[in-house]
Scaffold this motif. Structure first.
Motif, PDB file in Angstrom:
ATOM      1  N   PRO A  10     -50.968   9.747 -23.426  1.00 32.13           N
ATOM      2  CA  PRO A  10     -49.904   8.778 -23.720  1.00 32.13           C
ATOM      3  C   PRO A  10     -49.443   8.795 -25.176  1.00 32.13           C
ATOM      4  O   PRO A  10     -48.312   8.439 -25.468  1.00 32.13           O
ATOM      5  CB  PRO A  10     -50.523   7.430 -23.370  1.00 32.13           C
ATOM      6  CG  PRO A  10     -51.652   7.739 -22.465  1.00 32.13           C
ATOM      7  CD  PRO A  10     -52.139   9.108 -22.850  1.00 32.13           C
ATOM      8  N   ALA A  11     -50.307   9.226 -26.087  1.00 27.28           N
ATOM      9  CA  ALA A  11     -49.917   9.270 -27.494  1.00 27.28           C
ATOM     10  C   ALA A  11     -48.970  10.430 -27.787  1.00 27.28           C
ATOM     11  O   ALA A  11     -48.258  10.414 -28.784  1.00 27.28           O
ATOM     12  CB  ALA A  11     -51.163   9.390 -28.372  1.00 27.28           C
ATOM     13  N   LEU A  12     -48.941  11.435 -26.907  1.00 27.47           N
ATOM     14  CA  LEU A  12     -48.131  12.622 -27.162  1.00 27.47           C
ATOM     15  C   LEU A  12     -46.955  12.791 -26.217  1.00 27.47           C
ATOM     16  O   LEU A  12     -46.052  13.563 -26.489  1.00 27.47           O
ATOM     17  CB  LEU A  12     -49.018  13.877 -27.069  1.00 27.47           C
ATOM     18  CG  LEU A  12     -50.162  13.939 -28.068  1.00 27.47           C
ATOM     19  CD1 LEU A  12     -51.051  15.124 -27.778  1.00 27.47           C
ATOM     20  CD2 LEU A  12     -49.642  13.993 -29.482  1.00 27.47           C
ATOM     21  N   SER A  13     -46.961  12.088 -25.099  1.00 20.61           N
ATOM     22  CA  SER A  13     -45.918  12.294 -24.107  1.00 20.61           C
ATOM     23  C   SER A  13     -45.403  10.964 -23.591  1.00 20.61           C
ATOM     24  O   SER A  13     -46.182  10.138 -23.118  1.00 20.61           O
ATOM     25  CB  SER A  13     -46.471  13.128 -22.947  1.00 20.61           C
ATOM     26  OG  SER A  13     -45.567  13.174 -21.890  1.00 20.61           O
ATOM     27  N   SER A  14     -44.091  10.771 -23.670  1.00 26.57           N
ATOM     28  CA  SER A  14     -43.525   9.526 -23.145  1.00 26.57           C
ATOM     29  C   SER A  14     -43.649   9.476 -21.628  1.00 26.57           C
ATOM     30  O   SER A  14     -43.798   8.420 -21.037  1.00 26.57           O
ATOM     31  CB  SER A  14     -42.069   9.389 -23.564  1.00 26.57           C
ATOM     32  OG  SER A  14     -41.304  10.461 -23.062  1.00 26.57           O
ATOM     33  N   ARG A  15     -43.610  10.647 -20.975  1.00 26.26           N
ATOM     34  CA  ARG A  15     -43.782  10.692 -19.524  1.00 26.26           C
ATOM     35  C   ARG A  15     -45.200  10.264 -19.147  1.00 26.26           C
ATOM     36  O   ARG A  15     -45.392   9.537 -18.186  1.00 26.26           O
ATOM     37  CB  ARG A  15     -43.486  12.100 -18.998  1.00 26.26           C
ATOM     38  CG  ARG A  15     -43.489  12.170 -17.489  1.00 26.26           C
ATOM     39  CD  ARG A  15     -43.129  13.536 -16.984  1.00 26.26           C
ATOM     40  NE  ARG A  15     -44.104  14.497 -17.449  1.00 26.26           N
ATOM     41  CZ  ARG A  15     -43.834  15.762 -17.712  1.00 26.26           C
ATOM     42  NH1 ARG A  15     -42.630  16.218 -17.583  1.00 26.26           N
ATOM     43  NH2 ARG A  15     -44.782  16.573 -18.127  1.00 26.26           N
TER      44      ARG A  15
ATOM     45  N   HIS B  33     -45.425   6.527 -19.477  1.00 25.34           N
ATOM     46  CA  HIS B  33     -44.775   5.872 -18.353  1.00 25.34           C
ATOM     47  C   HIS B  33     -45.671   5.909 -17.116  1.00 25.34           C
ATOM     48  O   HIS B  33     -45.833   4.899 -16.425  1.00 25.34           O
ATOM     49  CB  HIS B  33     -43.438   6.549 -18.055  1.00 25.34           C
ATOM     50  CG  HIS B  33     -42.736   5.982 -16.861  1.00 25.34           C
ATOM     51  ND1 HIS B  33     -42.162   4.733 -16.869  1.00 25.34           N
ATOM     52  CD2 HIS B  33     -42.553   6.480 -15.621  1.00 25.34           C
ATOM     53  CE1 HIS B  33     -41.634   4.498 -15.678  1.00 25.34           C
ATOM     54  NE2 HIS B  33     -41.855   5.536 -14.901  1.00 25.34           N
ATOM     55  N   SER B  34     -46.269   7.067 -16.831  1.00 29.34           N
ATOM     56  CA  SER B  34     -47.123   7.165 -15.645  1.00 29.34           C
ATOM     57  C   SER B  34     -48.390   6.333 -15.814  1.00 29.34           C
ATOM     58  O   SER B  34     -48.891   5.764 -14.846  1.00 29.34           O
ATOM     59  CB  SER B  34     -47.472   8.625 -15.343  1.00 29.34           C
ATOM     60  OG  SER B  34     -48.229   9.183 -16.388  1.00 29.34           O
ATOM     61  N   GLU B  35     -48.888   6.238 -17.046  1.00 20.78           N
ATOM     62  CA  GLU B  35     -50.064   5.402 -17.304  1.00 20.78           C
ATOM     63  C   GLU B  35     -49.736   3.933 -17.054  1.00 20.78           C
ATOM     64  O   GLU B  35     -50.511   3.204 -16.434  1.00 20.78           O
ATOM     65  CB  GLU B  35     -50.542   5.609 -18.745  1.00 20.78           C
ATOM     66  CG  GLU B  35     -51.703   4.744 -19.145  1.00 20.78           C
ATOM     67  CD  GLU B  35     -53.002   5.111 -18.462  1.00 20.78           C
ATOM     68  OE1 GLU B  35     -53.898   4.240 -18.411  1.00 20.78           O
ATOM     69  OE2 GLU B  35     -53.132   6.241 -17.963  1.00 20.78           O
ATOM     70  N   LEU B  36     -48.565   3.485 -17.508  1.00 24.15           N
ATOM     71  CA  LEU B  36     -48.156   2.100 -17.270  1.00 24.15           C
ATOM     72  C   LEU B  36     -47.915   1.833 -15.782  1.00 24.15           C
ATOM     73  O   LEU B  36     -48.277   0.764 -15.277  1.00 24.15           O
ATOM     74  CB  LEU B  36     -46.881   1.787 -18.063  1.00 24.15           C
ATOM     75  CG  LEU B  36     -47.056   1.671 -19.567  1.00 24.15           C
ATOM     76  CD1 LEU B  36     -45.698   1.529 -20.245  1.00 24.15           C
ATOM     77  CD2 LEU B  36     -47.962   0.518 -19.928  1.00 24.15           C
ATOM     78  N   ALA B  37     -47.339   2.792 -15.088  1.00 20.38           N
ATOM     79  CA  ALA B  37     -47.104   2.635 -13.649  1.00 20.38           C
ATOM     80  C   ALA B  37     -48.428   2.537 -12.898  1.00 20.38           C
ATOM     81  O   ALA B  37     -48.584   1.718 -11.988  1.00 20.38           O
ATOM     82  CB  ALA B  37     -46.276   3.799 -13.122  1.00 20.38           C
TER      83      ALA B  37
END
Length: 108
Positions: A73-78, A81-85
């Motif tokens: 999550p620190a390197l990829s916005s995708r 997003h998937s972590e939050l989902a």
């Protein structure tokens, strides 16, 4: 002749490689640098450090199966997003379980 107007000479006729050529080859093929550092005192191992460095292009790294930055999550916005989902889905599941477990209050 002054030295300011002279350019550095190459290492030979077509035999030298400039930095861009070397970097292109390294990124295309990849390079692995590995080493271990061990600190011993009287044959007792006190510390071991294992160093592994891989230098390659993103495409070459993916080809080798290395893609950890896509899930960080620190390197990829995708990845963020998937972590939050995923977290949202887990919280909704927990809430649904709690609602099923508690008796519903009837209003009159």
């Amino acid at each position: 002749m002054t030295m300011a107007g002279r350019l550095p000479e190459s290492y030979g006729q077509g035999g030298g490689a400039n930095l861009a050529d070397i970097l292109e080859r390294v990124l295309d093929k990849g390079i692995v640098i590995a080493g271990d550092i061990r600190i011993n005192l009287l044959d007792i191992e006190l510390l071991t450090i294992k160093l592994r460095l891989i230098v390659a292009s993103v495409d070459k790294a993916k080809e080798m199966g290395i893609d950890w930055w896509e899930d960080d999550p620190a390197l990829s916005s995708r990845a963020n997003h998937s972590e939050l989902a995923r977290e949202n889905r887990e919280l909704r599941d927990r809430l649904a379980e709690l609602e099923r477990a508690s008796p519903e209050e009837e209003t009159s």
